[in-house]
Scaffold this active site. Structure first.
Site, PDB file in Angstrom:
ATOM      1  N   LYS A  44       0.829  -1.200   0.000  1.00 23.43           N
ATOM      2  CA  LYS A  44       0.000   0.000   0.000  1.00 23.43           C
ATOM      3  C   LYS A  44       0.868   1.256   0.000  1.00 23.43           C
ATOM      4  O   LYS A  44       0.575   2.230  -0.706  1.00 23.43           O
ATOM      5  CB  LYS A  44      -0.939  -0.020   1.210  1.00 23.43           C
ATOM      6  CG  LYS A  44      -2.038  -1.079   1.099  1.00 23.43           C
ATOM      7  CD  LYS A  44      -2.754  -1.309   2.415  1.00 23.43           C
ATOM      8  CE  LYS A  44      -3.752  -2.453   2.296  1.00 23.43           C
ATOM      9  NZ  LYS A  44      -4.392  -2.807   3.587  1.00 23.43           N
ATOM     10  N   GLN A  88      -4.688  -1.370  10.003  1.00 22.24           N
ATOM     11  CA  GLN A  88      -4.566  -2.697   9.410  1.00 22.24           C
ATOM     12  C   GLN A  88      -5.143  -3.758  10.350  1.00 22.24           C
ATOM     13  O   GLN A  88      -4.799  -3.817  11.527  1.00 22.24           O
ATOM     14  CB  GLN A  88      -3.092  -3.010   9.116  1.00 22.24           C
ATOM     15  CG  GLN A  88      -2.877  -4.324   8.404  1.00 22.24           C
ATOM     16  CD  GLN A  88      -3.454  -4.340   6.995  1.00 22.24           C
ATOM     17  OE1 GLN A  88      -3.288  -3.393   6.241  1.00 22.24           O
ATOM     18  NE2 GLN A  88      -4.121  -5.414   6.651  1.00 22.24           N
ATOM     19  N   ASP A 111     -10.978   2.561   4.523  1.00 20.62           N
ATOM     20  CA  ASP A 111     -11.460   1.194   4.289  1.00 20.62           C
ATOM     21  C   ASP A 111     -12.979   1.104   4.183  1.00 20.62           C
ATOM     22  O   ASP A 111     -13.519   0.058   3.815  1.00 20.62           O
ATOM     23  CB  ASP A 111     -10.989   0.261   5.415  1.00 20.62           C
ATOM     24  CG  ASP A 111      -9.660  -0.405   5.100  1.00 20.62           C
ATOM     25  OD1 ASP A 111      -9.328  -0.534   3.902  1.00 20.62           O
ATOM     26  OD2 ASP A 111      -8.955  -0.796   6.040  1.00 20.62           O
TER      27      ASP A 111
END
Length: 278
Positions: A44, A88, A111
């Site tokens: 990422k 994460q 997200d």
């Protein structure tokens, strides 16, 4: 249906938008040292840096107390240098993932997992949507997959893939069935699917005989085995489907590209270029 060509185009468009906006701050937070999470974060950041983002990698030890993580997130919520925040997952056992997700400012939730973002998607007015389902929809559009009136089956009901995927397909006027680990006689549903999206994390869960001839199959699964990286669908299904994503090289590149798209959207929300619906 390879994802890289579509992902490359999206990333080029993102880079152009970043140049137009200027500074866009993407902050990732990793608690602990899970090897798979390390890989995802590295990929990422590589993509974010190539697109011109100011990407910050926050690392915390595995024994970090929940309150310390929540305090760090609150600080990022208030920071003008942080346009988009990604925590994460999974998190260590002592930390309540749901509480952490709720703490992220919805307009910075890259997200799309915050309940407000999930709710807006449910109501048919998506704000920030999980990157993988967005990538799958981009792949359908690229290949001219007709979704209106199609029988679509999603295997998997996770908050980050299965559920948002089902809602996006429903909003595209597909007739959607969601299957999961408690579904009885799975094959009766998969054999009727014009469009089949599999996101479970179980190698070769779907075999060739479970696929309707001519169906479009999207394999979201990425499973590390002794034989290498494999999907949730047996590659023999390529002989049955009219189109199917490979693993690797299918959905993976699109997930990262659409995550960057989400980060741009977060930046536009923070600057007032877009009005966050929540």
């Amino acid at each position: 249906m390879k994802g890289k060509p579509v992902a490359d185009r999206i990333r080029a468009e993102v880079a152009e938008q970043v140049r137009g906006i200027g500074h866009i701050g993407l902050v990732t937070v990793l608690v602990g040292d899970d090897p798979a999470s390390e890989v995802y974060i590295r990929l990422k950041h590589k993509a974010a840096n190539e697109a011109g983002f100011d990407a910050t990698d926050v690392r915390l030890p595995a024994d970090t107390p929940e309150q310390e993580l929540l305090t760090r997130i609150a600080g990022l919520n208030a920071s003008d240098d942080a346009d988009a925040i990604l925590v994460q997952l999974p998190l260590p056992d002592q930390i309540d993932e749901e509480r952490v997700i709720r703490t992220i400012a919805p307009a910075k939730d890259v997200d799309g997992l915050h309940p407000l973002n999930a709710g807006e998607l449910y109501l048919g007015r998506p704000a920030i949507v999980s990157a993988t389902p967005r990538g799958v929809m981009a792949l359908f559009a690229e290949h001219g997959v007709r979704l209106e009136g199609a029988r679509a089956v999603v295997i998997g009901r996770s908050a980050i893939v299965g559920k948002p995927m089902a809602h996006l397909l429903l909003q595209a006027n597909a007739t959607v069935t969601v299957c999961h680990s408690r579904t009885r006689d799975l094959v009766q549903y998969t054999r009727e699917a014009d469009v089949l999206v599999v996101a479970v994390g179980s190698p070769a869960l779907v075999t060739a005989d479970m696929v309707k001839p001519g169906a479009v199959v999207v394999d979201v699964g990425m499973n590390r085995t002794d034989a290498g990286l494999v999907g949730d669908v047996d590659p023999a299904a390529f002989e049955v489907a009219s189109a199917m994503t490979p693993v690797p090289g299918g959905v993976g590149p699109l997930t990262i590209a659409c995550l960057l798209e989400n980060a741009v959207r977060c930046a536009r929300y923070r600057r007032g270029d877009l009005a966050y619906p929540g």
